[in-house]
Design a protein around this motif. Structure first.
Motif, short mmCIF file in Angstrom:
data_model
loop_
_atom_site.label_atom_id
_atom_site.label_comp_id
_atom_site.label_asym_id
_atom_site.label_seq_id
_atom_site.Cartn_x
_atom_site.Cartn_y
_atom_site.Cartn_z
N THR A 189 40.02 33.76 -64.63
CA THR A 189 40.34 35.16 -64.90
C THR A 189 40.64 35.32 -66.40
OG1 THR A 189 42.73 34.96 -64.69
CG2 THR A 189 41.47 35.22 -62.64
N PRO A 190 40.80 36.55 -66.87
CA PRO A 190 41.23 36.75 -68.26
C PRO A 190 42.63 36.19 -68.54
CG PRO A 190 40.27 38.77 -67.39
CD PRO A 190 40.43 37.84 -66.23
N TYR A 191 43.39 35.86 -67.48
CA TYR A 191 44.75 35.36 -67.67
C TYR A 191 44.82 33.84 -67.71
CZ TYR A 191 45.75 40.19 -66.41
OH TYR A 191 45.78 41.56 -66.37
N HIS A 192 43.72 33.16 -67.43
CA HIS A 192 43.74 31.71 -67.49
C HIS A 192 43.70 31.23 -68.94
CE1 HIS A 192 42.74 31.67 -63.12
NE2 HIS A 192 43.41 30.54 -63.19
N ARG A 193 44.28 30.05 -69.15
CA ARG A 193 44.31 29.42 -70.48
C ARG A 193 43.07 28.55 -70.60
NH1 ARG A 193 50.69 27.54 -70.02
NH2 ARG A 193 51.54 29.63 -69.66
N LYS A 194 42.12 28.99 -71.37
CA LYS A 194 40.79 28.37 -71.36
C LYS A 194 40.77 26.98 -71.96
CE LYS A 194 38.94 32.74 -72.46
NZ LYS A 194 37.96 33.50 -73.23
N THR A 195 41.77 26.62 -72.73
CA THR A 195 41.81 25.28 -73.32
C THR A 195 42.50 24.27 -72.42
OG1 THR A 195 43.83 25.92 -74.50
CG2 THR A 195 41.74 26.11 -75.70
N PHE A 196 42.95 24.70 -71.23
CA PHE A 196 43.64 23.80 -70.30
C PHE A 196 42.64 23.16 -69.33
CE2 PHE A 196 48.40 24.62 -70.35
CZ PHE A 196 48.40 25.08 -71.66
N ASN A 197 43.03 22.02 -68.79
CA ASN A 197 42.20 21.29 -67.84
C ASN A 197 42.33 21.93 -66.45
OD1 ASN A 197 40.84 19.42 -66.31
ND2 ASN A 197 42.33 17.77 -66.63
N MET A 198 41.47 22.89 -66.18
CA MET A 198 41.61 23.73 -64.99
C MET A 198 41.50 22.97 -63.67
SD MET A 198 42.19 26.88 -65.79
CE MET A 198 42.49 27.45 -67.46
N LEU A 199 40.58 22.00 -63.60
CA LEU A 199 40.30 21.36 -62.32
C LEU A 199 40.94 19.99 -62.18
CD1 LEU A 199 36.54 22.35 -61.93
CD2 LEU A 199 38.56 23.49 -60.97
N GLY A 200 41.68 19.56 -63.21
CA GLY A 200 42.34 18.27 -63.13
C GLY A 200 41.39 17.10 -63.26
N ASP A 201 40.19 17.35 -63.81
CA ASP A 201 39.17 16.31 -63.91
C ASP A 201 38.95 15.85 -65.36
OD1 ASP A 201 38.02 18.54 -64.96
OD2 ASP A 201 36.34 18.64 -63.57
N GLY A 202 39.82 16.28 -66.23
CA GLY A 202 39.70 15.89 -67.63
C GLY A 202 38.77 16.76 -68.44
N GLN A 203 38.14 17.73 -67.79
CA GLN A 203 37.21 18.61 -68.49
C GLN A 203 37.86 19.96 -68.76
OE1 GLN A 203 34.08 17.45 -69.36
NE2 GLN A 203 34.95 15.53 -68.59
N LEU A 204 37.58 20.52 -69.91
CA LEU A 204 38.06 21.87 -70.20
C LEU A 204 37.23 22.88 -69.43
CD1 LEU A 204 38.71 21.70 -74.05
CD2 LEU A 204 40.31 21.34 -72.18
N SER A 205 37.76 24.09 -69.34
CA SER A 205 37.15 25.10 -68.47
C SER A 205 36.23 26.05 -69.22
CB SER A 205 38.26 25.92 -67.81
OG SER A 205 38.98 26.63 -68.81
N LEU A 206 35.78 25.67 -70.40
CA LEU A 206 35.03 26.60 -71.24
C LEU A 206 33.69 27.00 -70.62
CD1 LEU A 206 35.76 25.16 -74.78
CD2 LEU A 206 36.93 27.00 -73.57
N ASN A 207 33.22 26.27 -69.60
CA ASN A 207 31.97 26.61 -68.95
C ASN A 207 32.14 27.69 -67.89
OD1 ASN A 207 33.47 24.62 -67.54
ND2 ASN A 207 31.73 24.24 -66.19
N PHE A 208 33.38 28.08 -67.61
CA PHE A 208 33.61 29.13 -66.61
C PHE A 208 33.37 30.50 -67.21
CE2 PHE A 208 36.29 25.83 -64.57
CZ PHE A 208 35.75 25.89 -63.31
N GLU A 209 32.96 31.41 -66.38
CA GLU A 209 32.79 32.81 -66.78
C GLU A 209 33.81 33.67 -66.02
OE1 GLU A 209 30.77 33.76 -69.10
OE2 GLU A 209 29.76 31.82 -69.36
N TYR A 210 34.15 34.79 -66.63
CA TYR A 210 35.00 35.75 -65.91
C TYR A 210 34.59 37.16 -66.30
CZ TYR A 210 37.79 35.82 -70.23
OH TYR A 210 38.22 35.93 -71.53
#
Length: 212
Positions: free
Chosen positions: A191-212
């Motif tokens: 969402t627009p409220y998520h911190r995009k530089t954080f490891n969203m899925l706990g897999d060591g990858q950043l979430s920059l590939n997500f769209e919202y």
């Protein structure tokens, strides 16, 4: 019983933050100044209290404090300056809003940057003395009070966001990385409220590939 003051004979503000480890939402911080002889045996680290107790104590803190304030740093700012700097900035913003100027500062944890209060004519004065105290929210009343204010005001904010995005279970997890939260991110994206530089899925990858 928690100690009333660290600095003797000074107007002292205690600071703490909430939401540092979350995947979503702003980070909140609070600053509280109590009278020098203040005592309250019910105050403790906010994490040790129930939600109902925190809400009751928030009213008591706001009634009894010489001054109190809450500072906020947005997810966009967190992504830009990192969460440590954002947490400290939130505390500085809370201090800026105090109606009584402190003469010294005590902070929960072990990291802080010197704080200089704003001057009436513009600019900043000299940096105030400060001390960082590990687990200070279980040692000093003003830090415990700041932890309660930061936590309850941030919880209220996340409860409002949960109405907009119920699928992430923010009513329960307040933006922290629970299994249900991460499963919702995997299914719906961010969402627009998520911190995009954080490891969203706990897999060591950043979430920059997500769209919202």
């Amino acid at each position: 019983m928690l100690a009333s003051h660290y600095y003797t004979g000074k107007v002292e503000a205690g600071c703490d933050e909430a939401g540092r480890g979350c995947l979503a939402g702003s980070v909140y911080a609070a600053a509280v100044i109590f009278p020098e002889d203040y005592q309250n045996d019910e105050l403790n680290d906010s994490k040790q209290l129930t939600d109902k107790r925190r809400k009751l104590l928030r009213e008591i803190i706001q009634r009894d404090a010489v001054a109190w304030a809450v500072g906020i740093v947005t997810p966009e700012e967190i992504d830009r300056i990192n969460i440590l700097n954002a947490s400290i900035l939130a505390m500085h913003r809370a201090l800026d809003q105090l109606q009584v100027r402190p003469e010294a500062i005590i902070v929960d944890g072990n990291r802080f940057k010197p704080y200089a209060p704003p001057l009436f004519g513009g600019g900043r004065g000299e940096a105030l003395p400060h001390t960082t105290i590990v687990k200070g929210d279980g040692k000093y009343l003003s830090i415990a009070a700041a932890s309660i204010l930061a936590k309850t005001y941030r919880d209220d904010y996340m409860d409002e966001l949960a109405k907009e995005y119920p699928q992430y279970d923010w009513l329960s997890n307040k933006g922290y990385p629970t299994k249900k939260h991460r499963e919702a991110i995997r299914q719906y994206g961010i969402t627009p409220y998520h911190r995009k530089t954080f490891n969203m899925l706990g897999d060591g990858q950043l979430s920059l590939n997500f769209e919202y």
